[in-house]
Design an enzyme around this catalytic site. Sequence first.
Site, PDB file in Angstrom:
ATOM      1  N   GLY A 378       6.092  -5.474  -1.658  1.00 25.38           N
ATOM      2  CA  GLY A 378       4.696  -5.854  -1.437  1.00 25.38           C
ATOM      3  C   GLY A 378       3.757  -4.877  -2.110  1.00 25.38           C
ATOM      4  N   GLY A 381      -3.968  -3.092  -1.177  1.00 20.89           N
ATOM      5  CA  GLY A 381      -5.012  -2.168  -1.559  1.00 20.89           C
ATOM      6  C   GLY A 381      -4.697  -0.729  -1.180  1.00 20.89           C
ATOM      7  N   PHE A 382      -3.796  -0.539  -0.184  1.00 25.75           N
ATOM      8  CA  PHE A 382      -3.464   0.802   0.260  1.00 25.75           C
ATOM      9  C   PHE A 382      -2.234   1.344  -0.449  1.00 25.75           C
ATOM     10  CE2 PHE A 382      -5.447  -0.115   4.665  1.00 25.75           C
ATOM     11  CZ  PHE A 382      -6.699  -0.117   4.074  1.00 25.75           C
ATOM     12  N   GLY A 383      -1.627   0.637  -1.340  1.00 26.58           N
ATOM     13  CA  GLY A 383      -0.456   1.138  -2.036  1.00 26.58           C
ATOM     14  C   GLY A 383       0.645   0.097  -2.114  1.00 26.58           C
ATOM     15  N   VAL A 385       4.720  -1.159  -1.118  1.00 31.02           N
ATOM     16  CA  VAL A 385       5.712  -1.101  -0.051  1.00 31.02           C
ATOM     17  C   VAL A 385       7.089  -1.348  -0.652  1.00 31.02           C
ATOM     18  CG1 VAL A 385       6.433  -2.049   2.168  1.00 31.02           C
ATOM     19  CG2 VAL A 385       4.001  -1.922   1.613  1.00 31.02           C
ATOM     20  N   ASP A 497      -8.170  -6.117  11.357  1.00 24.80           N
ATOM     21  CA  ASP A 497      -7.682  -6.821  10.157  1.00 24.80           C
ATOM     22  C   ASP A 497      -6.563  -7.795  10.521  1.00 24.80           C
ATOM     23  OD1 ASP A 497      -7.897  -7.429   7.505  1.00 24.80           O
ATOM     24  OD2 ASP A 497      -6.579  -5.838   6.800  1.00 24.80           O
TER      25      ASP A 497
END
Length: 694
Positions: A378, A381-383, A385, A497
């Site tokens: 995956g 926006g946060f990085g 996976v 979220d």
Amino acid sequence: MLLHVKLICLLLLAGASLAACTAGDGNDDDHQFVYSGFTGSNLTLDGAAVITRTGLLELTNGTLRQKAHAIHPAPFRLRGGSSSSSTATATATATRSFSASFVFAILCPDADACGHGIVFFVAPANHSFSGAFPSQYIGLFNGSSDGDAGNHLVGVELDTDQNNEFRDIDGNHIGVDINSLTSINSTSAGYYDDNDGGNSGDHGFHNLTLASHGEAMQVWVDYNGTAKQITVAMAPLKMAKPSKPLLSSTYDLSTVFVADEPYMVGFSSATGSFNSRHYVLGWSFAMDGPAPAIDIDKLPKLPRFAPKHKPKMVEIIPPLATATFIVALGTVSVLLIRRRMRYTELREDWEVEFGPHRFSYKDLFRATDGFKSMNLVGVGGFGRVYKGVLQSSKLEIAVKRVSHDSKQGMKEFIAEVVSIGRLQHRNLVQLLGYCRRKGELLLVYEYMANGSLDKHLYSEGDKRVLDWDPRLQIIKGIASGLLYLHEEWEKVIVHRDIKTSNVLLDSEMNSRLGDFGLARLYDRGADPLTTHVVGTIGYLAPELGRSSKATPLTDIFAFGIFILEVTCGRRPIMQVPEGEQHVLVDWVLEHWHKGSITEIVDTKLHGNYNVDEVCLVLKLGLLCSHPLSNARPNIRQVMKYLTGDMAMPELVPTHHSFHTLALMQNQGFDSYVMSYPSSTASMSAMSNNLSAQR
């Protein structure tokens, strides 16, 4: 003397006519141009694009999240031309043949962390890219314009990042795009060598890496107006055009281009979360014939662009070095090693008090096989996976590797570790531990074998359609998790979220709520603090635009949208064939008033569901997504409605009949903008962007 002056004037006029024919003004039949370097050219540039002193067309310069465009100044007429002959009339109805060739280079320190690419495009001369986004949209579209047939745009993308949103095949591919970045045809970058295969005619395929380290490549794009065929070939620089194209697609561009309209040709490029630069060294184009040859010997040289090397351990001292030098060097080395060890063992106060198990970077590196792309499950926006298996326990894990320039940052990282690290509930994704090393932030979760819920709701692949009973259990599971967050833990936790992509499914299809990077917690009885409005458009409660306070009732609104999405199999903001956008809750409410509620249930269920349960769930979804916060139930009431321990109140049409989309726009939201990349920007920033687009 007068005769000589007249001859000179005639020669100047002839030269000017020839130059106009070469550059192309959109009206002649023999349009073509060639740039062997761009010194002195008058290309139309915007964004980060510049022409360097050496003649390079530099589209991006390594700055993160920027976009750029470079356009040939003279437009072309791809369809049409006024003439009375029957032949000209036939030509006017079809798209003319055209060809392009260009030499490019994409420079990245790390080929596995590079983005996002270059697109050669043909678009209407009056087309505006002001509203386009960088990163995965490569400066061409945004969340609402991608896929719009009104774009009348054709492109060939050289993409160095795999994006699941556009169904990319890998992170190193060539694709043909029609009005969308979801390519109609794509293939991994490479070329067919005419010298391979002997007399058999079987051309050997060779891979090419688009994210090169100082190596330029050449691309040829051809459209045959008679055969209605688009072909793309590529090869290393100084190699002749391969006779076998890399990509071939049959598509009538007359269905895309508008007759008698001028069209521009150019390049679009963008960067995202990684340091990369995009260059074009030479370019040629022609109508109704092959593009002129680019003079390779005249092309400018690429700049040196190598990754910054980290300090290395001092090499072994030569045998002939003096004893004094050895002692001094040894002393310095010991001091440096001790300093590094002290930094490695450093623990901040919050880690001692709240931190769960800390993993070593070495263990995570081995578990994910060096964070290879084959283990990537995956991108957000946060990085990124990655899936992995711990060698010691053989436990399957998911490792979220937060980018250095991520908008999440240290503060949000701490919030996630502090909150989810202590939560224990069967419907929440369990955080197993974390790692901090040299500025890298890594979170380790239990691995969810069946991925995120949205993949099952919208996948057109081999995934089995979710039956109604599992969907109902998923809804009940997430409600149970929210009850724990809102009312049963020692503090109030607002997730902020809730959406289908943040709901994960384990091997038994049990639902788990994950991604607590935006969570906020506060003491019971305390007033929630005003903060930036974050989340995803479509799930945001209307009052957030006014108060900027996240409360359990704003979570309830998002949960209501989630319920409707799971039941209807449609996204919160729906794109209709007419190009307009409809809000899911308004669509459900309209059918509720008409008494045709069963018509909106996901058609993939083929009517195999309990009507009473569906009506209950849809009614609950409308109640939870009520535009007035005080009309929504709390999560404990929601659980009682779902279990049948409490009868649901009747909906009051007069209070719930106005359009949510209109309300959101009045509050400062805009339904056409999806949060990028995971909507961690403030809504004020969104409003500024929207104003710029208008």
